[in-house]
Design a protein around this motif. Structure first.
Motif, PDB file in Angstrom:
ATOM      1  N   GLN A 283      -0.591   5.264   1.509  1.00 51.62           N
ATOM      2  CA  GLN A 283       0.532   4.728   0.739  1.00 51.62           C
ATOM      3  C   GLN A 283       1.385   3.786   1.596  1.00 51.62           C
ATOM      4  N   ALA A 284       1.584   4.156   2.879  1.00 53.84           N
ATOM      5  CA  ALA A 284       2.367   3.280   3.771  1.00 53.84           C
ATOM      6  C   ALA A 284       1.675   1.921   3.910  1.00 53.84           C
ATOM      7  N   MET A 285       0.344   1.933   3.886  1.00 46.24           N
ATOM      8  CA  MET A 285      -0.389   0.661   3.944  1.00 46.24           C
ATOM      9  C   MET A 285      -0.179  -0.136   2.652  1.00 46.24           C
ATOM     10  N   LEU A 286      -0.279   0.552   1.520  1.00 44.81           N
ATOM     11  CA  LEU A 286      -0.093  -0.156   0.242  1.00 44.81           C
ATOM     12  C   LEU A 286       1.303  -0.761   0.148  1.00 44.81           C
ATOM     13  N   ASP A 287       2.288  -0.065   0.722  1.00 47.72           N
ATOM     14  CA  ASP A 287       3.677  -0.506   0.588  1.00 47.72           C
ATOM     15  C   ASP A 287       4.072  -1.594   1.584  1.00 47.72           C
ATOM     16  N   SER A 288       3.191  -1.935   2.526  1.00 39.86           N
ATOM     17  CA  SER A 288       3.590  -2.877   3.576  1.00 39.86           C
ATOM     18  C   SER A 288       3.366  -4.344   3.179  1.00 39.86           C
ATOM     19  N   PRO A 289       4.394  -5.165   3.329  1.00 38.33           N
ATOM     20  CA  PRO A 289       4.205  -6.598   3.056  1.00 38.33           C
ATOM     21  C   PRO A 289       3.387  -7.284   4.146  1.00 38.33           C
TER      22      PRO A 289
ATOM     23  N   ILE B 121       0.441  -6.347   5.292  1.00 35.07           N
ATOM     24  CA  ILE B 121      -1.021  -6.272   5.115  1.00 35.07           C
ATOM     25  C   ILE B 121      -1.395  -7.346   4.104  1.00 35.07           C
ATOM     26  N   HIS B 122      -2.293  -8.243   4.515  1.00 34.02           N
ATOM     27  CA  HIS B 122      -2.581  -9.411   3.687  1.00 34.02           C
ATOM     28  C   HIS B 122      -3.763  -9.225   2.748  1.00 34.02           C
ATOM     29  N   ALA B 123      -4.559  -8.202   3.029  1.00 32.29           N
ATOM     30  CA  ALA B 123      -5.704  -7.922   2.153  1.00 32.29           C
ATOM     31  C   ALA B 123      -6.038  -6.442   2.294  1.00 32.29           C
ATOM     32  N   ILE B 124      -6.416  -5.806   1.188  1.00 35.51           N
ATOM     33  CA  ILE B 124      -6.846  -4.403   1.262  1.00 35.51           C
ATOM     34  C   ILE B 124      -8.210  -4.280   0.616  1.00 35.51           C
ATOM     35  N   THR B 125      -9.117  -3.644   1.343  1.00 35.23           N
ATOM     36  CA  THR B 125     -10.415  -3.330   0.783  1.00 35.23           C
ATOM     37  C   THR B 125     -10.506  -1.814   0.649  1.00 35.23           C
ATOM     38  N   PHE B 126     -10.874  -1.360  -0.543  1.00 34.13           N
ATOM     39  CA  PHE B 126     -10.818   0.066  -0.876  1.00 34.13           C
ATOM     40  C   PHE B 126     -12.108   0.500  -1.540  1.00 34.13           C
ATOM     41  N   THR B 127     -12.611   1.669  -1.176  1.00 35.80           N
ATOM     42  CA  THR B 127     -13.679   2.333  -1.929  1.00 35.80           C
ATOM     43  C   THR B 127     -13.229   3.752  -2.194  1.00 35.80           C
ATOM     44  N   GLY B 128     -13.367   4.203  -3.430  1.00 39.85           N
ATOM     45  CA  GLY B 128     -12.959   5.562  -3.774  1.00 39.85           C
ATOM     46  C   GLY B 128     -12.846   5.728  -5.270  1.00 39.85           C
ATOM     47  N   SER B 129     -11.886   6.550  -5.687  1.00 37.60           N
ATOM     48  CA  SER B 129     -11.783   6.885  -7.106  1.00 37.60           C
ATOM     49  C   SER B 129     -11.085   5.783  -7.897  1.00 37.60           C
ATOM     50  N   THR B 130     -11.278   5.818  -9.197  1.00 40.13           N
ATOM     51  CA  THR B 130     -10.658   4.841 -10.087  1.00 40.13           C
ATOM     52  C   THR B 130      -9.134   4.958 -10.027  1.00 40.13           C
TER      53      THR B 130
ATOM     54  N   THR C 127      -7.073   6.045  -7.578  1.00 42.53           N
ATOM     55  CA  THR C 127      -6.478   5.468  -6.364  1.00 42.53           C
ATOM     56  C   THR C 127      -6.686   3.954  -6.355  1.00 42.53           C
ATOM     57  N   GLY C 128      -7.829   3.506  -6.866  1.00 45.40           N
ATOM     58  CA  GLY C 128      -8.093   2.061  -6.957  1.00 45.40           C
ATOM     59  C   GLY C 128      -7.002   1.350  -7.743  1.00 45.40           C
ATOM     60  N   LYS C 129      -6.577   1.984  -8.822  1.00 43.62           N
ATOM     61  CA  LYS C 129      -5.505   1.367  -9.627  1.00 43.62           C
ATOM     62  C   LYS C 129      -4.215   1.259  -8.833  1.00 43.62           C
ATOM     63  N   ARG C 130      -3.924   2.279  -8.029  1.00 45.18           N
ATOM     64  CA  ARG C 130      -2.700   2.232  -7.194  1.00 45.18           C
ATOM     65  C   ARG C 130      -2.794   1.074  -6.205  1.00 45.18           C
ATOM     66  N   VAL C 131      -3.975   0.915  -5.627  1.00 44.37           N
ATOM     67  CA  VAL C 131      -4.179  -0.186  -4.667  1.00 44.37           C
ATOM     68  C   VAL C 131      -3.936  -1.517  -5.381  1.00 44.37           C
ATOM     69  N   ALA C 132      -4.476  -1.630  -6.594  1.00 45.24           N
ATOM     70  CA  ALA C 132      -4.336  -2.890  -7.346  1.00 45.24           C
ATOM     71  C   ALA C 132      -2.859  -3.169  -7.655  1.00 45.24           C
ATOM     72  N   LEU C 133      -2.162  -2.164  -8.174  1.00 46.73           N
ATOM     73  CA  LEU C 133      -0.764  -2.384  -8.568  1.00 46.73           C
ATOM     74  C   LEU C 133       0.089  -2.778  -7.365  1.00 46.73           C
TER      75      LEU C 133
ATOM     76  N   ASN D  50       1.527  -9.595  -3.714  1.00 44.64           N
ATOM     77  CA  ASN D  50       0.748 -10.825  -3.811  1.00 44.64           C
ATOM     78  C   ASN D  50      -0.334 -10.896  -2.734  1.00 44.64           C
ATOM     79  N   ARG D  51      -1.043  -9.774  -2.560  1.00 51.25           N
ATOM     80  CA  ARG D  51      -2.095  -9.746  -1.533  1.00 51.25           C
ATOM     81  C   ARG D  51      -3.466  -9.685  -2.194  1.00 51.25           C
ATOM     82  N   LYS D  52      -4.436 -10.073  -1.403  1.00 55.12           N
ATOM     83  CA  LYS D  52      -5.820 -10.021  -1.848  1.00 55.12           C
ATOM     84  C   LYS D  52      -6.267  -8.558  -1.880  1.00 55.12           C
ATOM     85  N   TYR D  53      -7.061  -8.163  -2.857  1.00 55.91           N
ATOM     86  CA  TYR D  53      -7.597  -6.798  -2.823  1.00 55.91           C
ATOM     87  C   TYR D  53      -8.992  -6.757  -3.414  1.00 55.91           C
TER      88      TYR D  53
END
Ligand code: NDP
Length: 477
Positions: A209-215, A217-226, A228-234, A240-243
């Motif tokens: 979550q600390a990673m998701l909340d940080s301005p 981090i310019h891109a996040i790559t995620f593998t896992g459940s749908t 948590t994926g939605k949280r990463v997307a939101l 305004n980062r790449k994901y």
């Protein structure tokens, strides 16, 4: 000894530690690992940010040498690392070693890619102007990985991130920190400058979550459940980062009347049950046409009787335990749901006792399932599959595509016409003909459509799409 987190080139203990438990024998503690805090995650992000300018301009030979050395060490230690992987995740030793070799091959591939970075030079639409198109690194990349491929998924995200000049903050799944710690240790010793790769093991809800909340981090790559994926997307939209998301699957495996029975059964058993069904490319929907249905079900039953389910490290084991108690509960809940929905549990589905306490489940096959049932629509992520009977190829294709997911689709057939039509019309990122839905190469694109994936493909040369950003430069001659 507690294995520590790597932040800004230093191994950091943190105030807490957690235990890595062997699912084949819950008395066996694989190791203890430092649990990072949100503060640690922020320190790691700051270190990656500080290291970015120098690393993004580092020479391609330096990057090549580090990735190459990493590949060599992983491959040289494949038996030891494969054993560690099987001990912490529960896939068989052969599968653990195979996955480790794949991780080595991925580092080797991207070591080569460092030397093949290229752009384009085009004439401008206007006279006396030149146009150059180049790829530049994105910046600080956040990597969040699941437990089901403890070394291959970290490898296929870390290797391209570093190859293209990004710096990294890496959070592996808390269930399987051992393999991740090992590859970070190898990369660190291979000569990565401080801050380029940071490891923060710990809870997703805290560190992730600390990673998701940080301005920063310019891109996040995620593998896992749908979910948590939605949280990463939101969160990524917010910043305004790449994901890039790789999430679940409900992969169909179609068996047509003209299929070779042995080929179909081998591919179906592999797709549904190998790696304990814990692969996003696993098939849990076996869509079978009327003419071969009864023979296929009977042959599956025979084949399933012979499967050896035991300690992942024991010689001869074909299917290891489920990864942990919560995943086991999810699997048995779905077996109960399938029965309540009116599907027939034709084979398996029993909890098994073995010499050591572990999460052993006999692979389960439902028959008389429909595609509307929850067991056909929701990802179970265990050794549980259903047979759905259909009239003909056209109905099989419709049912195969009738799912919110779209990762991998398989077909068993000897008809060139049907194989060709299926390759064109399966709504999936990957299509397999007379092969299991799972089991992919390391040098070609991996990813899906619909609810399975978001963003550009992973692996192979297509990885450059995510880990770089394109620049177009105009020069007056
Ligand atoms: P999660 O999506 O929860 O876990 C994947 C990663 O995300 C882990 O590293 C996890 O950390 C992290 N994470 C969790 N919450 C957050 C958050 N708020 N912010 C950032 N990162 C977070 O999956 P689970 O491991 O819980 O598995 C649940 C189900 O997901 C499985 O049963 C299966 O259906 C599906 N799944 C699919 C996979 C695939 O390959 N498509 C792989 C794994 C699971 P932590 O270490 O705390 O778990």
């Amino acid at each position: 000894m507690v294995q520590k987190n790597l932040i800004d080139g230093e191994w950091i203990a943190g105030s807490e530690a957690f235990r890595n438990i062997n699912p084949s024998d819950t008395n066996d503690v694989v190791g203890e690992y430092a649990r990072a805090s949100a503060e640690d995650a922020r320190a790691a992000i700051a270190a990656a940010k500080a290291a970015f300018p120098a690393w993004s301009r580092s020479g391609i030979l330096e990057r090549h040498a580090i990735l190459r050395k990493t590949a060599d060490e992983i491959l040289a230690r494949k038996d030891e690392l494969g054993k560690l992987l099987s001990r912490e995740e529960g896939k068989t030793l052969a599968e653990g070693i195979g996955e480790t070799v794949r991780a080595g091959q991925i580092f080797d591939f991207f070591a080569g890619e460092c030397l093949r970075l290229a752009g384009e030079v085009l004439p401008s639409a206007r006279p006396n102007i030149g146009v150059e198109i180049t790829r530049e690194p994105v910046g600080v990349v956040g990597i969040i990985t699941p437990w089901n491929f403890p070394i291959a998924i970290p490898a296929w995200k870390i290797a391209p991130a570093l190859c293209y000049g990004n710096t990294v903050v890496f959070k592996p799944a808390e269930l399987v920190p051992g393999s991740s710690w090992a590859i970070v240790d190898i990369l660190h010793r291979a000569g990565l400058p401080k801050g380029v790769l940071n490891l923060v093991m710990g809870k997703g809800s805290v560190v992730g979550q600390a990673m998701l909340d940080s301005p920063d981090i310019h891109a996040i790559t995620f593998t896992g459940s749908t979910g948590t994926g939605k949280r990463v997307a939101l969160a990524s939209v917010e910043h305004n980062r790449k994901y890039q998301l790789e999430m679940g699957g409900k992969n169909p495996f179609v068996v047509l009347d003209d299929a070779d029975l042995n080929v179909s059964v081998e591919a179906a058993v592999n797709s549904a049950f190998f790696s304990t069904g814990q692969r996003c490319t696993a098939s849990s929907r076996l869509i079978v046409t009327e003419g071969i249905h009864d023979r296929f079900v009977a042959a599956m039953g025979e084949r399933m009787k012979g499967l050896v389910i035991d300690d992942a490290l024991k010689a001869g084991t074909q299917i290891g335990p489920v990864v942990d108690e919560s995943q086991l509960n999810q699997d048995t809940d779905y077996i109960a749901i399938g029965r309540q929905e009116g599907a027939k549990l034709a084979f398996g589905g029993e909890l098994l006792k073995r010499a050591t306490p572990g999460f052993y489940l006999q692979p389960a096959l439902f028959t008389e399932a429909t595609n509307a049932m929850r067991i056909s629509r929701e990802e179970i992520f265990g050794p549980v599959a259903s047979v759905i009977r259909v009239k003909d190829y056209d109905e099989a294709l419709t049912v195969a595509n009738d799912t919110p997911f779209g990762l991998s689709s398989g077909i068993a057939t000897t008809s060139l016409k049907h194989a060709t039509h299926f390759k064109r019309n399966a709504e999936a990122g990957m299509v397999m003909v007379n092969l299991p839905t799972a089991g992919v190469d390391f040098h070609v694109p991996f990813g899906g459509r619909k609810g399975s994936s978001h963003g550009s493909r992973e692996q192979g040369r297509y990885a450059a799409e995510f880990y770089t950003t394109v620049k177009t430069a105009y020069t007056l001659a």
